[in-house]
Design a protein around this motif. Structure first.
Motif, mmCIF file in Angstrom:
data_model
loop_
_atom_site.group_PDB
_atom_site.id
_atom_site.type_symbol
_atom_site.label_atom_id
_atom_site.label_comp_id
_atom_site.label_asym_id
_atom_site.label_seq_id
_atom_site.Cartn_x
_atom_site.Cartn_y
_atom_site.Cartn_z
ATOM 1 N N HIS A 48 1.070 -1.253 0.039
ATOM 2 C CA HIS A 48 0.150 0.026 0.084
ATOM 3 C C HIS A 48 0.728 1.174 -0.055
ATOM 4 O O HIS A 48 1.306 1.486 1.049
ATOM 5 C CB HIS A 48 -1.049 0.085 1.326
ATOM 6 N N GLY A 49 1.259 1.763 -1.269
ATOM 7 C CA GLY A 49 2.045 2.850 -1.377
ATOM 8 C C GLY A 49 1.232 4.342 -1.446
ATOM 9 O O GLY A 49 -0.103 4.380 -1.301
ATOM 10 N N ALA A 50 1.907 5.489 -1.676
ATOM 11 C CA ALA A 50 1.180 6.610 -1.916
ATOM 12 C C ALA A 50 0.461 6.477 -3.244
ATOM 13 O O ALA A 50 -0.791 7.213 -3.432
ATOM 14 C CB ALA A 50 1.874 7.738 -1.845
ATOM 15 N N ASP A 51 0.854 5.859 -4.443
ATOM 16 C CA ASP A 51 0.508 5.985 -5.565
ATOM 17 C C ASP A 51 0.125 4.589 -6.212
ATOM 18 O O ASP A 51 -0.857 4.353 -6.929
ATOM 19 C CB ASP A 51 1.281 6.509 -6.590
ATOM 20 N N ILE A 52 0.701 3.555 -5.677
ATOM 21 C CA ILE A 52 0.647 2.182 -6.239
ATOM 22 C C ILE A 52 -0.097 1.235 -5.000
ATOM 23 O O ILE A 52 0.561 1.619 -3.975
ATOM 24 C CB ILE A 52 1.736 1.733 -6.805
ATOM 25 N N SER A 53 -0.971 0.411 -5.402
ATOM 26 C CA SER A 53 -1.093 -0.643 -4.322
ATOM 27 C C SER A 53 -1.378 -1.946 -4.918
ATOM 28 O O SER A 53 -1.835 -2.121 -6.098
ATOM 29 C CB SER A 53 -2.501 -0.254 -3.605
ATOM 30 N N ILE A 54 -0.909 -3.038 -4.181
ATOM 31 C CA ILE A 54 -1.006 -4.447 -4.581
ATOM 32 C C ILE A 54 -2.106 -4.934 -3.420
ATOM 33 O O ILE A 54 -1.641 -5.118 -2.383
ATOM 34 C CB ILE A 54 0.195 -5.173 -4.647
ATOM 35 N N GLN A 55 -3.144 -5.417 -3.700
ATOM 36 C CA GLN A 55 -4.236 -5.525 -2.884
ATOM 37 C C GLN A 55 -4.990 -7.001 -3.330
ATOM 38 O O GLN A 55 -5.055 -7.204 -4.159
ATOM 39 C CB GLN A 55 -5.319 -4.354 -2.612
ATOM 40 N N TYR A 56 -5.237 -7.547 -2.108
ATOM 41 C CA TYR A 56 -6.021 -9.059 -2.179
ATOM 42 C C TYR A 56 -7.160 -9.063 -1.394
ATOM 43 O O TYR A 56 -6.992 -8.588 -0.246
ATOM 44 C CB TYR A 56 -5.008 -10.227 -1.719
ATOM 45 N N LEU A 57 -8.339 -9.315 -1.911
ATOM 46 C CA LEU A 57 -9.663 -9.276 -1.462
ATOM 47 C C LEU A 57 -10.350 -10.733 -1.186
ATOM 48 O O LEU A 57 -10.218 -11.327 -2.342
ATOM 49 C CB LEU A 57 -10.703 -8.260 -1.855
ATOM 50 N N LEU A 58 -11.170 -11.018 -0.354
ATOM 51 C CA LEU A 58 -11.863 -11.898 -0.445
ATOM 52 C C LEU A 58 -13.347 -11.472 -0.123
ATOM 53 O O LEU A 58 -13.576 -10.757 0.930
ATOM 54 C CB LEU A 58 -11.529 -13.034 0.984
#
Length: 245
Positions: free
Chosen positions: A109-119
């Motif tokens: 979780h960056g200021a401009d870029i995010s890598i996220q996993y959701l269930l």
């Protein structure tokens, strides 16, 4: 009526080779019928808008589409009834199905870029009733076997700071008298380990009141043949607060 997801680990941290386990908890005052309970795993890389003035990376928002990492839907329960009160439905899912095609990147979780996993859980109740759903985020950490080197060897980089390396205006005393600070720092380390290094003030023309160490996050994206980079401050740590010459 309500539904929510409770993962098996309070910190919600999993590795791609592990099972994603938990419970679907349904609370209802009377029994209900449903047409299936499904779980969906989604992972993606996204640009995000922070608000306020746009940064260099943020200017590409809307141009670069989200990059999907994983998307999978599994039926946990077929059509049936759920009794009144609290019902707990356990689940266990394999995160990685194809070792050759699927690659999981660590949650970021960056200021401009995010890598996220959701269930997400969806309880279908037909056309006459609104479906019940709930979503929770889980965290992905890389498997040790996915690292380029295991373990990562520490690499110490030697640095020095003088009046000639500074780009901002300096006091006349510093320009004439000068100063020199040397040290070394480890440039490769685990996120769960401390950042190690050392610093030596060899000389300074004026008293030093404090020494602060700042940690910056650098985010980059490849757009065409151009690499766009944005830097943001994460943390400032005071290494010394005693005045000395």
């Amino acid at each position: 009526m309500s539904v929510h997801l409770k993962l098996s680990r309070p910190n919600r941290i999993y590795r791609p080779s592990e099972l994603l386990e938990g419970k679907i908890i349904v609370k209802t005052q009377s029994s209900i019928s449903h047409y299936g309970i499904r779980l969906t795993i989604k992972g993606s890389v996204n640009l995000q808008v922070r608000g306020g003035s746009a940064g260099v990376v943020e200017s590409f928002y809307g141009v670069i589409k989200p990059i999907p990492i994983v998307k999978r839907t599994v039926e946990v329960q077929s059509s049936r009834k759920i009794g009144s009160g609290t019902t707990e439905i356990p689940f266990s899912l394999n995160l990685r199905q194809d070792e050759d095609l699927e690659r999981f990147y660590e949650t970021f979780h960056g200021a401009d870029i995010s890598i996220q996993y959701l269930l997400t859980v969806d309880i279908s109740r037909g056309y006459l009733h609104k479906s019940l759903s709930a979503t929770t985020e889980f965290i992905i950490e890389s498997d040790k076997g996915d690292l380029l080197q295991r373990p990562i060897p520490p690499e110490m980089v030697i640095f020095y700071i003088t009046q000639d390396t500074q780009r901002h205006p300096l006091l006349p005393e510093l320009k004439s008298g000068g100063f020199r600070v040397t040290g070394k720092i480890c440039t490769q380390c685990s996120l769960s380990s401390p950042l190690n290094g050392e610093l030596t003030v060899e000389r300074s023309a004026v008293p030093i009141q404090s020494i602060d160490i700042q940690l910056f996050r650098v985010e980059s994206i490849l757009h065409g043949e151009k690499i766009v980079t944005e830097t943001s401050l994460i943390q400032t740590t005071q290494a010394s607060d005693a005045g000395f010459v």
